[in-house]
Design a protein around this motif. Structure first.
Motif, short mmCIF file in Angstrom:
data_model
loop_
_atom_site.label_atom_id
_atom_site.label_comp_id
_atom_site.label_asym_id
_atom_site.label_seq_id
_atom_site.Cartn_x
_atom_site.Cartn_y
_atom_site.Cartn_z
N ALA B 124 1.11 -1.43 0.13
CA ALA B 124 -0.03 -0.25 -0.01
C ALA B 124 0.95 1.46 0.29
O ALA B 124 1.13 1.72 0.73
CB ALA B 124 -0.72 0.20 1.12
N ASP B 125 0.86 1.79 -0.79
CA ASP B 125 1.72 3.46 -1.30
C ASP B 125 0.32 5.01 -0.57
O ASP B 125 -0.34 4.21 -1.87
CB ASP B 125 1.94 3.25 -2.09
N ASP B 126 0.37 4.69 0.22
CA ASP B 126 -0.34 6.00 0.39
C ASP B 126 -0.48 6.90 0.40
O ASP B 126 -1.16 7.88 0.14
CB ASP B 126 -1.09 5.48 2.47
N LEU B 127 0.46 7.79 0.62
CA LEU B 127 0.95 8.61 0.16
C LEU B 127 2.47 9.02 -1.53
O LEU B 127 2.29 9.73 -1.49
CB LEU B 127 2.26 9.52 1.25
N SER B 128 2.04 8.04 -2.62
CA SER B 128 2.37 7.97 -3.85
C SER B 128 3.97 7.77 -3.97
O SER B 128 4.28 8.20 -4.44
CB SER B 128 1.88 8.80 -4.24
N GLU B 129 4.39 7.22 -2.19
CA GLU B 129 5.88 8.24 -1.70
C GLU B 129 6.75 6.67 -3.26
O GLU B 129 7.65 7.16 -3.48
CB GLU B 129 6.60 7.83 -0.65
N VAL B 130 6.46 5.75 -3.39
CA VAL B 130 6.75 4.88 -3.94
C VAL B 130 6.99 4.75 -5.66
O VAL B 130 7.64 4.73 -6.50
CB VAL B 130 6.61 3.00 -4.10
N GLN B 131 6.02 5.22 -5.44
CA GLN B 131 4.82 5.79 -7.12
C GLN B 131 6.27 7.04 -7.69
O GLN B 131 7.07 6.57 -8.26
CB GLN B 131 3.84 5.98 -7.30
N LEU B 132 6.13 7.84 -6.78
CA LEU B 132 7.29 9.40 -7.43
C LEU B 132 8.76 8.39 -7.48
O LEU B 132 9.41 9.13 -8.34
CB LEU B 132 7.26 10.71 -6.27
N ALA B 133 9.26 7.39 -6.24
CA ALA B 133 10.14 7.88 -6.89
C ALA B 133 10.69 6.32 -7.76
O ALA B 133 11.86 6.21 -8.10
CB ALA B 133 11.19 6.34 -5.20
N LEU B 134 9.80 5.76 -7.84
CA LEU B 134 9.79 4.89 -9.59
C LEU B 134 9.37 5.46 -10.48
O LEU B 134 10.08 5.01 -11.71
CB LEU B 134 8.71 3.96 -9.71
N GLY B 135 8.99 6.94 -10.64
CA GLY B 135 9.01 7.85 -11.94
C GLY B 135 7.96 7.08 -12.57
O GLY B 135 8.04 7.69 -13.85
N SER B 136 6.87 7.31 -12.23
CA SER B 136 5.70 6.70 -12.53
C SER B 136 4.63 8.20 -12.42
O SER B 136 4.49 9.08 -11.23
CB SER B 136 5.06 5.14 -11.67
N SER B 137 4.22 8.04 -13.35
CA SER B 137 3.34 9.10 -13.45
C SER B 137 1.48 9.24 -13.44
O SER B 137 0.54 10.03 -13.42
CB SER B 137 2.93 10.24 -14.25
N GLY B 138 1.44 7.77 -13.11
CA GLY B 138 0.11 7.96 -13.43
C GLY B 138 -0.23 6.15 -12.69
O GLY B 138 0.51 5.71 -12.41
#
Lengths: 134, 176
Positions: B124-138
């Protein structure tokens, strides 16, 4: 009357899907206590592009992902990171796209060089014209 | 004398119009590609997002087996649309991990009950932190991670039937 009421109701209705139900990130809408740090964070946020909305900065956007980015920027600034470090971290992930700050690079240097060149040419022409008149 | 000089401004202008025409005719890419492709997975350790699946950590990726890492959310419609293709990928032997973005456990559970659960683990990525670290934008996005924890491929947007063989091939290339 009824039609306009229905229209207003339709405009106010929120779509069922497409938005999450989680509360915003801790610092998405809360400023840092230290005004100097908040100013630093603010300045950075205004020059970072919202990746979901693409023509807004994260400071301007209400997209949840922009809120998460603001929160992360504020938390990192509060932890003592410099705005340039955070910008570099994001550029390593999303490329130049994520930053609104103009940057001189292999691809962009003509944008900076051409106006200078044109000014020099204009100055040379003016110089010759004024020079020949005397 | 120098009559050709008169044409220089017009030629410059036509050159500019030509360049603008060519550049405008090129379709603009709607996607922001991650620069993390080819690099090591960033460090993360996420709590489980669903009751019957473990959470997800970057350390899980050092076990020598390539995997798909699917970024999704229960509130995202294209994610529901790609569920069928994820099921097909899992059937053909792909190991799929999920990261749920900004999602409540109950919502994730309801989503999986309705559309199926092809995941080995879901973080669970509640604050989009891992998403940002991966360079994923959506959402949704799908990454291929090789057996040493390196990102080798990024698929942006929902997976359609025609993308399944591509993803299987990329998994193969990553050493499946």
């Amino acid at each position: 009357m009824r039609a306009s009421l229905a229209l207003i109701a339709a405009l106010l209705a929120t779509p069922l899907a497409g938005q999450d139900s989680m509360p915003p990130a801790p610092y998405a809408y809360r400023q840092l206590e230290d005004p100097a740090q908040e100013a630093k964070a603010r300045e950075l946020m205004e020059t970072l592009r919202c990746l979901k909305c693409q023509s807004q900065s994260i400071a301007d956007s209400d997209a949840p992902m922009a809120g998460d980015m603001r929160s992360q920027v504020r938390i990192r600034i509060a932890a003592g990171e410099e705005p340039d470090q955070i910008r570099r971290w994001l550029r390593e992930r999303y490329g130049d796209y994520v930053s609104y700050k103009p940057e001189v690079s292999a691809a962009t240097w003509p944008l900076f060089a051409i106006p200078l060149l044109l000014m020099l040419v204009a100055a040379a022409i003016l110089w010759r014209r004024i020079g020949t008149r005397r | 004398m120098n009559r050709w000089r008169l044409w220089v401004p017009l030629l410059l202008f036509l050159g500019f119009v030509g360049l603008a025409g060519v550049m405008l005719a090129k379709p603009k890419s709607e996607f922001v590609e991650s620069r993390m492709v080819g690099q090591e997975l960033p460090y993360f350790a996420l709590r489980p997002a669903a009751p019957d699946r473990p959470g997800l950590a970057s350390a899980d990726y050092k076990e020598g087996q390539p995997r798909l890492l699917n970024i999704f959310a229960s509130w995202c419609l294209p994610c529901a649309a790609e569920a069928e293709q994820l099921r097909r990928l899992a059937e053909q032997g792909a190991v799929i991990d999920g990261i749920a973005i900004r999602d409540k456990p109950a919502d994730v559970a309801a989503f999986l009950a309705r559309y199926g659960n092809p995941y080995r683990a879901i973080g669970a990525d509640d604050l989009s932190e891992v998403q940002l670290a991966l360079g994923s934008s959506g959402v949704p996005e799908t990454f291929v991670i090789d057996g040493r924890g390196r990102i080798t491929y990024q698929h942006i947007g929902d997976i359609r039937a025609e993308h399944v063989p591509i993803l299987l091939e990329k998994l193969e290339e990553a050493g499946a």
